[in-house]
Design a protein around this motif. Structure first.
Motif, mmCIF file in Angstrom:
data_model
loop_
_atom_site.group_PDB
_atom_site.id
_atom_site.type_symbol
_atom_site.label_atom_id
_atom_site.label_comp_id
_atom_site.label_asym_id
_atom_site.label_seq_id
_atom_site.Cartn_x
_atom_site.Cartn_y
_atom_site.Cartn_z
ATOM 1 N N SER A 1 44.719 7.721 26.387
ATOM 2 C CA SER A 1 44.466 6.764 25.423
ATOM 3 C C SER A 1 43.225 5.949 25.750
ATOM 4 O O SER A 1 42.960 6.120 26.969
ATOM 5 C CB SER A 1 45.698 6.039 25.068
ATOM 6 O OG SER A 1 45.769 5.026 26.282
ATOM 7 N N ASN B 1 39.577 -1.462 15.834
ATOM 8 C CA ASN B 1 39.741 -1.523 17.245
ATOM 9 C C ASN B 1 41.073 -2.069 17.822
ATOM 10 O O ASN B 1 41.138 -2.374 18.952
ATOM 11 C CB ASN B 1 38.663 -3.101 17.527
ATOM 12 C CG ASN B 1 37.359 -2.687 17.181
ATOM 13 O OD1 ASN B 1 36.674 -1.600 17.285
ATOM 14 N ND2 ASN B 1 36.632 -3.643 16.573
ATOM 15 N N ILE B 2 42.202 -1.715 17.042
ATOM 16 C CA ILE B 2 43.301 -2.143 17.582
ATOM 17 C C ILE B 2 43.928 -0.821 17.942
ATOM 18 O O ILE B 2 44.076 0.145 17.390
ATOM 19 C CB ILE B 2 44.505 -2.677 16.185
ATOM 20 C CG1 ILE B 2 43.614 -3.696 15.568
ATOM 21 C CG2 ILE B 2 45.527 -3.056 16.795
ATOM 22 C CD1 ILE B 2 43.295 -5.051 16.524
ATOM 23 N N GLN B 3 44.441 -0.743 19.139
ATOM 24 C CA GLN B 3 45.043 0.216 19.990
ATOM 25 C C GLN B 3 46.527 0.169 20.016
ATOM 26 O O GLN B 3 46.993 -1.141 20.299
ATOM 27 C CB GLN B 3 44.474 0.297 21.546
ATOM 28 C CG GLN B 3 42.938 0.669 21.473
ATOM 29 C CD GLN B 3 42.548 2.264 21.478
ATOM 30 O OE1 GLN B 3 43.224 3.076 21.595
ATOM 31 N NE2 GLN B 3 41.278 2.078 21.402
ATOM 32 N N PRO C 1 42.848 2.253 25.826
ATOM 33 C CA PRO C 1 42.900 0.852 25.584
ATOM 34 C C PRO C 1 41.677 0.048 26.353
ATOM 35 O O PRO C 1 41.225 0.261 27.343
ATOM 36 C CB PRO C 1 44.004 0.350 26.333
ATOM 37 C CG PRO C 1 44.396 1.324 27.298
ATOM 38 C CD PRO C 1 43.728 2.622 26.491
ATOM 39 N N SER D 1 40.051 6.630 11.264
ATOM 40 C CA SER D 1 40.129 6.733 12.695
ATOM 41 C C SER D 1 39.273 8.128 12.893
ATOM 42 O O SER D 1 39.958 8.979 12.438
ATOM 43 C CB SER D 1 41.416 6.493 13.288
ATOM 44 O OG SER D 1 41.231 6.836 14.659
ATOM 45 N N HIS E 1 47.407 5.956 19.348
ATOM 46 C CA HIS E 1 46.438 5.976 18.109
ATOM 47 C C HIS E 1 45.635 4.345 18.075
ATOM 48 O O HIS E 1 45.919 3.548 18.855
ATOM 49 C CB HIS E 1 47.107 6.285 16.968
ATOM 50 C CG HIS E 1 46.188 6.710 15.896
ATOM 51 N ND1 HIS E 1 45.193 7.833 15.796
ATOM 52 C CD2 HIS E 1 45.882 6.081 14.589
ATOM 53 C CE1 HIS E 1 44.884 8.063 14.912
ATOM 54 N NE2 HIS E 1 44.961 7.040 14.009
ATOM 55 N N HIS E 2 44.589 4.324 17.183
ATOM 56 C CA HIS E 2 43.962 3.324 16.823
ATOM 57 C C HIS E 2 43.459 3.296 15.428
ATOM 58 O O HIS E 2 43.358 4.093 14.868
ATOM 59 C CB HIS E 2 42.772 3.199 17.927
ATOM 60 C CG HIS E 2 41.830 4.160 17.736
ATOM 61 N ND1 HIS E 2 41.661 5.265 18.319
ATOM 62 C CD2 HIS E 2 40.469 4.021 16.962
ATOM 63 C CE1 HIS E 2 40.582 5.849 17.765
ATOM 64 N NE2 HIS E 2 39.781 5.242 17.036
ATOM 65 N N LYS E 3 43.505 1.986 14.928
ATOM 66 C CA LYS E 3 42.938 1.630 13.701
ATOM 67 C C LYS E 3 41.934 0.622 13.965
ATOM 68 O O LYS E 3 42.242 -0.718 14.524
ATOM 69 C CB LYS E 3 44.087 1.064 12.714
ATOM 70 C CG LYS E 3 45.102 2.180 12.395
ATOM 71 C CD LYS E 3 44.535 2.964 11.183
ATOM 72 C CE LYS E 3 45.548 4.096 10.704
ATOM 73 N NZ LYS E 3 44.945 4.939 9.748
#
Length: 1128
Positions: free
Chosen positions: A460, A507-509, A462, A313, A503-505
């Motif tokens: 963040s 496209n997953i927030q 999202p 990321s 955080h994000h991995k």
């Protein structure tokens, strides 16, 4: 080249690397220009293989591409020249001087002369500026550090410094899949096919009789990777594959893979049960070594696995994070005390600006926040705590304000783009400030967020929307948008929530949260509750990711005083490493931070302790010359070369390594930087002499009413007189005992004014006008298609070097004498619609005047390329805010083209208007593009899909035709939007596309509006009229606060002449909110500021100033309509 073709090149690069075709790898990297291998570049520079270094660079950039490229080549050639001198090889040095360095004399002749004079010295170290030059190896290492920064900052290298994460032997795997597919298509597939070639499609030889189809059984050896080749190490250019997720942890673990899986299982259109996911995770991802059958999952499974794989990321910063290097030394740690600063109260929180690495935000126990520029030891802004709107706060908060202790700051933080500052307080509130300049924090939003203390705050993204996440004593986590609307309310903790980590991995927030009972929970941006319930070592715990997002750490202290610093294994939800070195008991909570993807630091026992992320033991411990509290708070800057540490006497110290010390001492004592090529420091900090350009000597008089005020310089920004910023309410305070009066300026002595030189061509009108983003110049486009550039130089009269009405600038041209002239072949200039746009770093200007769009290099004035040949002609240009290679181009035929300059391709064509496009504006917060047209229509487009979201017609006054240019510009909050039509000014809420303010031209300002623009801080609106008047409006209310008559800036000879001269365009200074420039119909350009005694353009009109139907009794020269109320 298509994206798939580009990916194929990466697969070939991986294949060549695995097969050890080293020279071919680097040749393909260079020829494709897709991946710049920093490790290979490092090796060649350290080896002094200068020809190979420049040859490799040539695949990615040329000397004159931009200022960064020019400096990269200059540094390399200068080093080669100095090494020749050091070897006493004068013949080689002369050859380098003539053939390699001569090209730079065009831009800085004095510098070239100084370099030439080194030939006359027995040892070039006799030159004072080079006296500290060490041996060759050290000099190359120092140069490499700077080269890497320049490469990372250079837009031409964007997205080319990180190799994509690929599974091993990905190309072989795809070939195997293809062969499997071919085998399945065989009419009579054989059990053990014999694969002998890849040059033709595979078919099985027909058998003697029909056979039933059998399972595919291809030998892996057909295209398998030879066992002799080992995979690359972790620090090679080709990253190793991400570890497969641990299926057992899905049942009740907390790791990210499980979190992503749960989102997919709830949100995906493909129904997948938890058991199915677990079974999928257990399936081999590559062919088993002991089987002749290639087991490939189906497409749905492959898509799911692609999303489940943990991916690197990238933190949202201005430039790509430098690649991790395998080696380090203790000298990399910022351990030397650079300076000590004092606050009025105990420092409770600190955060460095994400891109200005010497700008520090500080929060204190008395509720004050302060903005410091460390290089100047200057306090830029100080904001004492106050409640902005007490009536809007809850009753519990109002009660606590009466009886409880004063409010302290619990957390300060910058948004990733540096445009906002978030502040959390120990009672209920959070404050959000908009940062429109390095010394300007403007009140944006106050929220009564939590009952009790707000313990943490973070930003963040999202759904690509900038949001604020908070947590508090009320055991809740909340997510807010930038208008103050609550998006999510997460309940589940049984104790006050101490910290949050968004955080994000891929496209997953998601958000990690920790409570004071030691519970860790994780949340997706939905209403499904916590996905994790886990116990942390140390109840009062904070969590942080490494800069590249690949490693997760936490640091906490238990009730008994035991402290724990650990690294987590995200795949298994378990502690991977426990760092040692803490004393047994701590009286409070230990704070920590990470930097450079390599180091950890924590404050404990009156010391700062450092760890290598890959080593359990403390590698260094310092007391920073003493004076630290028992548990100092600390914060690294993004580059990791400065560390802010709190002191016991209400202050903080700044520690630095060698690079960090240079950055905070750059203004005090520049070393041998004078021999470095000049470069603008807006994006990276590089010291150097000012560029010397040819300027026409012009005898001009400065029209002003007060003397020049010298001031110290901060990266070209004048902070004098603004070290303590007054709140806007104080700046615009109105004495209610006196009636408010409109400020009217009709005499030149009542303002500061400078006419830019060499603007005597009255046949060419100034049709477009821009300030450079650095604030040092003005760029004008004439109706004849020629662009002119003026620059203010740094001198005793103008120590800041920024644009000012106190000093006459120079009409700037390169030594070549080139003009920036647009293509006007076959163009009727009377009917042409000109357009212009400037890149963020001022390196390129793009413009058109009815013909092709030309892209100019701002340093050389050379045409880099031309594109978009008419018809239709281009009528408006706008750079994509996140990618200078993407341009939105409005067209004469009412379409909008989304064009990629790099690949010379129109990516999308947007249709929605009926007449030509007259305005384009991007909002990164709302993720939209707003367009306006000569049809008086506004359209909203999604930046992601380029689909039209909405369109509305502006409200034209009765009796007026819905024609004429309509322009749009976003407020600094990226939500409100200024809409300008010849009949009106309007403010829209772009999130809903509703009009919230409106002003219609009439009475004293009844002429049509020719142009209007926000000031740099979006607190004022400057509008010009075709009768020569200029109006200055309060941006929030659109109430007129100052009228500037044409007699204030035009000489009497023009006023008495037969031809009407008026401003066609206005531009606002990017750093000084009270400075603007106007371009006039006679070809002249003027910069204007209020007098120094006034300091601003009039006073803000009070809300109740006797206005009736837009008329003010105190003046007949202005007319305002009652603002429309915001619809809810």
């Amino acid at each position: 080249m298509s994206s798939l073709s580009r990916e194929l090149v990466f697969l070939i690069l991986q294949f060549l690397e695995e097969e050890k075709f080293k020279e071919s790898v680097h040749k393909l990297e260079k020829e494709s220009g897709f991946f710049f291998n920093m490790k290979y570049f490092d090796e060649k520079v350290q080896a002094g293989e200068w020809d190979e270094v420049e040859k490799y660079l040539s695949g990615f950039t040329k000397v004159d591409d931009n200022r960064y490229s020019m400096k990269i080549f200059f540094e390399i050639r200068k080093q080669k020249y100095l090494e020749a001198l050091d070897r006493q090889d004068k013949a080689k040095a002369v050859d380098i001087l003539v053939h390699d360095l001569k090209v730079f004399s065009t831009f800085n002749e004095e510098l070239y002369k100084e370099i030439t004079q080194l030939l006359t010295l027995g040892n070039f170290r006799e030159n004072e500026q080079l006296s500290k030059y060490g041996d060759t190896k050290t000099a190359r290492s120092i140069m490499l550090i700077e080269l890497k920064k320049l490469i990372e900052a250079n837009p031409l290298f964007r997205d080319k410094l990180v190799f994509p994460t690929l599974r091993p032997s990905r190309l072989r795997t795809l070939i195997n899949q293809s062969l499997n597919w071919q085998h399945q298509l065989c009419k009579n597939p054989r059990p053990n096919p014999d694969i002998k070639t890849l040059f033709t499609d595979h078919t099985c030889t027909p058998p003697n009789g029909p056979l039933a189809p059998t399972p595919v059984n291809l030998p892996v050896a057909a295209v398998a990777k030879p066992a002799a080749y080992t995979s690359l190490g972790a620090h090679g250019p080709f990253p190793p594959p991400a570890a497969a997720a641990n299926a057992g942890a899905l049942a009740g673990g907390w790791h990210v893979s499980a979190l992503i899986c749960q989102q997919l299982c709830t949100a995906s259109s493909i129904h997948v049960s938890q058991n199915q996911v677990a079974s999928m995770l257990k399936r081999p991802r590559t062919p088993p070594a002991n089987s002749g059958v290639v087991d490939y999952p189906n497409p749905d499974h492959e898509q799911l696995m692609k999303r489940l794989r943990p991916a690197q990321s990238v933190e949202e910063v201005t430039y790509p994070t430098p690649r991790q290097q395998a080696s380090w030394s203790l000298d990399d740690l910022p351990t030397k005390v650079a300076l000590t600063m004092h606050q009025s109260s105990t420092v409770t929180s600190m955060d460095f600006h994400p891109s200005h690495h010497t700008t520090l935000l500080v929060g204190s126990a008395n509720g004050e926040i302060t903005l410091w520029e460390l290089a100047l030891r200057e306090r830029l802004v100080s904001k004492p705590f106050k409640v902005w709107d007490a009536a809007a706060c809850s009753l519990p908060f109002q009660a606590s304000m009466v009886k409880d202790a004063p409010i302290s700051v619990s957390r300060v933080t910058w948004s990733p783009d540096g445009n906002f500052v978030g502040v959390a307080f120990t009672k209920h509130l959070i404050h959000l400030f908009a940062c429109t300049a390095t010394n300007d924090l403007r009140q944006h939003l106050e929220i009564d967020a939590h009952i009790g203390g707000v313990n943490d705050l973070a930003f963040s993204h999202p759904n690509k929307q900038l949001c604020v996440v908070t947590c508090g004593d009320d055991k809740l986590i909340k997510v807010w948008d930038l208008t103050g609307r609550k998006l999510f309310n997460f309940e589940g903790h049984e104790a006050p929530v101490y910290s949050i980590c968004p955080h994000h991995k891929e496209n997953i927030q998601f958000i990690f949260s920790t409570a004071i009972d030691g519970k860790i929970k994780a949340w997706l941006y939905d209403n499904m509750g916590s996905r994790v319930d886990y116990d942390a070592p140390g109840h009062w715990c904070t969590m942080l990711y490494s800069a590249d997002g690949s490693r997760l750490f936490s640091c906490g202290t238990s009730k008994d005083g035991d402290s724990f610093l650990v690294e987590w294994n995200e795949s298994e939800g378990a502690i991977k490493r426990n760092y040692t070195g803490f004393r047994k008991k701590s009286a409070g909570v230990v704070q920590f931070d990470t930097t450079q993807n390599h180091f950890l630091a924590a404050g404990e026992d009156g010391q700062i302790k450092f760890w290598d992320m890959d080593n359990n033991s403390v590698i260094s411990s310092i007391d920073a010359d003493g004076g630290l509290p028992a548990l100092p708070r600390l914060r690294f800057n993004k580059e990791g070369n400065l560390l802010a540490v709190t002191t016991a006497d209400n202050g903080f110290k700044i520690l630095g390594n060698a690079a960090g010390l240079r950055s905070v001492r750059a203004i005090e004592a520049p070393s041998f930087e004078a021999l470095r090529m000049p470069i603008d420091s807006a994006s990276i900090k590089v010291s150097g002499t000012s560029a010397v350009a040819t300027a026409s000597p012009v005898n001009c008089k400065v029209e002003r009413s007060s003397p020049v005020r010298p001031s110290p310089i901060l990266n070209g920004v004048d902070p004098m007189g603004r070290s303590i910023e007054k709140p806007r309410t104080m700046d615009d305070v109105v004495d209610k005992t006196k009636p408010w009066q409109l400020a009217e300026i009709v005499d030149p002595i009542h303002c500061r004014l400078v006419t830019l030189p060499d603007t005597t061509d009255t046949s060419s009108k100034v049709v477009r006008l821009l300030y450079t983003n650095s604030g040092v110049g003005v760029l004008a486009l004439g109706s004849n298609g020629i662009q002119k550039l003026w620059k203010w130089t740094r001198n005793e009269q103008n120590p800041s070097g920024k644009a000012t009405a106190n000093v006459v600038p120079q009409h700037w041209q390169p030594n070549s004498g080139l003009l920036m002239t647009n293509d006007v072949t076959g163009v009727n200039l009377e009917e042409a619609v000109p357009c212009i746009a400037l890149s963020k770093n001022d390196s390129y200007v793009m413009s058109a005047t009815g013909g092709k769009v030309s892209l100019f290099n701002m340093m050389t004035f050379k045409v880099m390329t031309t594109f978009m040949s008419p018809p239709p002609a281009s009528t408006f240009l706008a750079f994509h805010p996140q990618d200078n290679n993407i341009i939105a181009i409005g067209m004469e035929d009412s379409t909008i083209h989304i064009y990629n300059v790099r690949v010379d391709e129109v990516k999308s064509k947007l249709k929605g208007h009926q007449k030509r496009i007259t305005g384009l504006a991007f909002s990164t917060n709302l993720n939209i593009l707003v367009s306006s047209g000569a049809d008086a229509q506004l359209c909203v487009w999604s930046i992601d899909t380029w689909e039209k979201r909405k369109s509305i017609n502006i409200q034209i006054p009765a009796g007026k035709a819905p024609t004429g240019d309509t322009r749009v510009q976003f407020h600094s909050d990226q939500i409100r939007m200024l809409v300008v039509h010849e009949t009106q000014l309007a403010i829209y809420d772009a999130s809903k596309m509703e009009r919230v303010r409106h002003w219609v031209a009439q009475d004293g300002l009844s002429a049509p509006i020719s142009y209007a623009a926000y000031s740099c801080n979006s607190q004022l609106v400057y509008a010009t009229f075709v009768d020569g008047n200029i109006g200055v409006y309060d941006a929030d209310s659109l109430r007129l606060r100052c009228r500037i008559g044409p007699s204030a800036y035009l000489p009497q000879s023009i006023l008495n002449g037969s031809q009407t001269v008026y401003p066609l365009v206005v531009a606002a200074h990017p750093l000084e909110p009270n400075q603007f420039a106007i371009g006039l119909t006679d070809g002249s350009v003027k910069a204007m500021e209020p007098t120094e005694s006034e300091g601003k353009w009039g006073a803000s009109p009070p809300v109740d100033n006797g206005m009736l139907n837009g008329r003010t009794p105190s003046s007949s020269t202005t007319s305002n309509h009652t603002p429309d109320q915001l619809q809810r």
